[in-house]
Scaffold this motif. Structure first.
Motif, PDB file in Angstrom:
ATOM      1  N   PRO A  47      56.356  20.201 -85.792  1.00  0.00           N
ATOM      2  CA  PRO A  47      55.344  20.420 -86.835  1.00  0.00           C
ATOM      3  C   PRO A  47      54.259  19.351 -86.796  1.00  0.00           C
ATOM      4  N   ASP A  48      53.125  19.667 -87.395  1.00  0.00           N
ATOM      5  CA  ASP A  48      52.054  18.678 -87.511  1.00  0.00           C
ATOM      6  C   ASP A  48      52.407  17.607 -88.541  1.00  0.00           C
ATOM      7  N   VAL A  49      53.052  18.035 -89.632  1.00  0.00           N
ATOM      8  CA  VAL A  49      53.338  17.141 -90.755  1.00  0.00           C
ATOM      9  C   VAL A  49      54.753  17.392 -91.264  1.00  0.00           C
ATOM     10  N   PRO A  73      56.316  12.040 -81.447  1.00  0.00           N
ATOM     11  CA  PRO A  73      55.351  11.011 -81.883  1.00  0.00           C
ATOM     12  C   PRO A  73      54.069  11.566 -82.479  1.00  0.00           C
ATOM     13  N   HIS A  74      53.756  12.827 -82.211  1.00  0.00           N
ATOM     14  CA  HIS A  74      52.506  13.392 -82.730  1.00  0.00           C
ATOM     15  C   HIS A  74      52.681  13.995 -84.125  1.00  0.00           C
ATOM     16  N   THR A  75      53.919  14.053 -84.611  1.00  0.00           N
ATOM     17  CA  THR A  75      54.179  14.552 -85.962  1.00  0.00           C
ATOM     18  C   THR A  75      53.929  13.435 -86.971  1.00  0.00           C
ATOM     19  N   HIS A  76      53.155  13.734 -88.004  1.00  0.00           N
ATOM     20  CA  HIS A  76      52.838  12.735 -89.026  1.00  0.00           C
ATOM     21  C   HIS A  76      53.787  12.886 -90.216  1.00  0.00           C
ATOM     22  N   GLY A  96      57.147   4.253 -89.361  1.00  0.00           N
ATOM     23  CA  GLY A  96      56.155   5.154 -88.789  1.00  0.00           C
ATOM     24  C   GLY A  96      55.558   6.150 -89.757  1.00  0.00           C
ATOM     25  N   ALA A  97      55.927   6.057 -91.041  1.00  0.00           N
ATOM     26  CA  ALA A  97      55.343   6.972 -92.030  1.00  0.00           C
ATOM     27  C   ALA A  97      53.847   6.708 -92.157  1.00  0.00           C
ATOM     28  N   SER A 116      45.024  15.615 -94.984  1.00  0.00           N
ATOM     29  CA  SER A 116      44.600  14.330 -94.420  1.00  0.00           C
ATOM     30  C   SER A 116      45.585  13.859 -93.355  1.00  0.00           C
ATOM     31  N   ALA A 117      46.872  14.022 -93.629  1.00  0.00           N
ATOM     32  CA  ALA A 117      47.891  13.599 -92.669  1.00  0.00           C
ATOM     33  C   ALA A 117      47.760  14.359 -91.355  1.00  0.00           C
ATOM     34  N   ALA A 118      47.454  15.641 -91.436  1.00  0.00           N
ATOM     35  CA  ALA A 118      47.284  16.438 -90.217  1.00  0.00           C
ATOM     36  C   ALA A 118      46.141  15.902 -89.367  1.00  0.00           C
TER      37      ALA A 118
END
Length: 211
Positions: A47-49, A73-76, A96-97, A116-118
């Motif tokens: 997922p993205d987020v 690593p690309h998931t926020h 890492g949050a 915004s996180a995305a």
């Protein structure tokens, strides 16, 4: 954008589903009732987020965040919790949050924080920001923030400070550009900075390029 929510209270997950169901640009892929399940779902769905609670029975949100950032690593990660202690906020950030929100956050602000996180942009609840500032003031007298960086993150910081773009850093280190972006995001988080210019200034101010 795609999203996973992790919270051991089913009513919270159902509430998030109801809140986000009307947002056409946000797709809820799944909900997890624990940290371990959240890690597994992220490995499967990328997922993205992720909306992540802290207190969960099988694996807490901080450990789950660490594992997700290692495998995806690309998931926020957006922490969404009722826990607001300085130690927990700092540990979540170091894990890492990207964002840290309290559960009394206004629904519209939560949706905005997800978007915004995305984009890789951090959002902090006001009380959380105060806790981080307190922690920063205390830690600044103890040791330099860059001691928290991994060896790879330090390599990226030094190349960034020399003016290299993400593309050139990726070529020089033999890694993907998206991985470089993830490292840069982690560097900014750990150094409590907001952009590459500040990171460059930090590296020169602490004479990291001459060590």
């Amino acid at each position: 954008m795609t999203l996973i929510a992790a919270d051991d209270h089913g009513v919270v997950c159902r509430g998030l589903n109801a809140l986000l169901s009307s947002e056409q640009d946000i797709k809820m892929l799944a909900t997890a009732l624990g940290g371990r399940q959240a890690v597994t779902l992220c490995e499967e769905l990328s997922p993205d987020v992720v909306l992540m609670d802290i207190v969960m029975p099988d694996m807490d949100g901080i450990e789950a965040t660490k594992r997700i950032k290692r495998s995806s690593p690309h998931t926020h990660i957006v922490i969404l919790t009722s826990v607001e202690t300085e130690q927990t906020v700092v540990e979540a950030t170091q894990a890492g949050a990207l964002s840290y929100l309290l559960k009394d956050t206004d629904p519209d602000e939560l949706v905005a924080a997800i978007r915004s996180a995305a984009r890789g942009e951090s959002t902090l609840s006001p009380r959380v920001a105060t806790l981080l500032m307190t922690s920063m003031s205390r830690r600044q007298s103890e040791r330099a923030f860059h001691e928290e960086l991994s060896d790879r993150e330090m390599q990226v910081l030094l190349l960034l400070a020399q003016g290299l773009s993400n593309v050139l850093i990726a070529e020089k280190l033999g890694i993907g550009e998206k991985t470089v972006k993830s490292h840069v995001s982690n560097i900014l988080s750990k150094l409590y900075l907001t952009d590459r210019t500040q990171a460059t200034a930090y590296a020169w101010r602490h004479r990291l390029l001459t060590q």
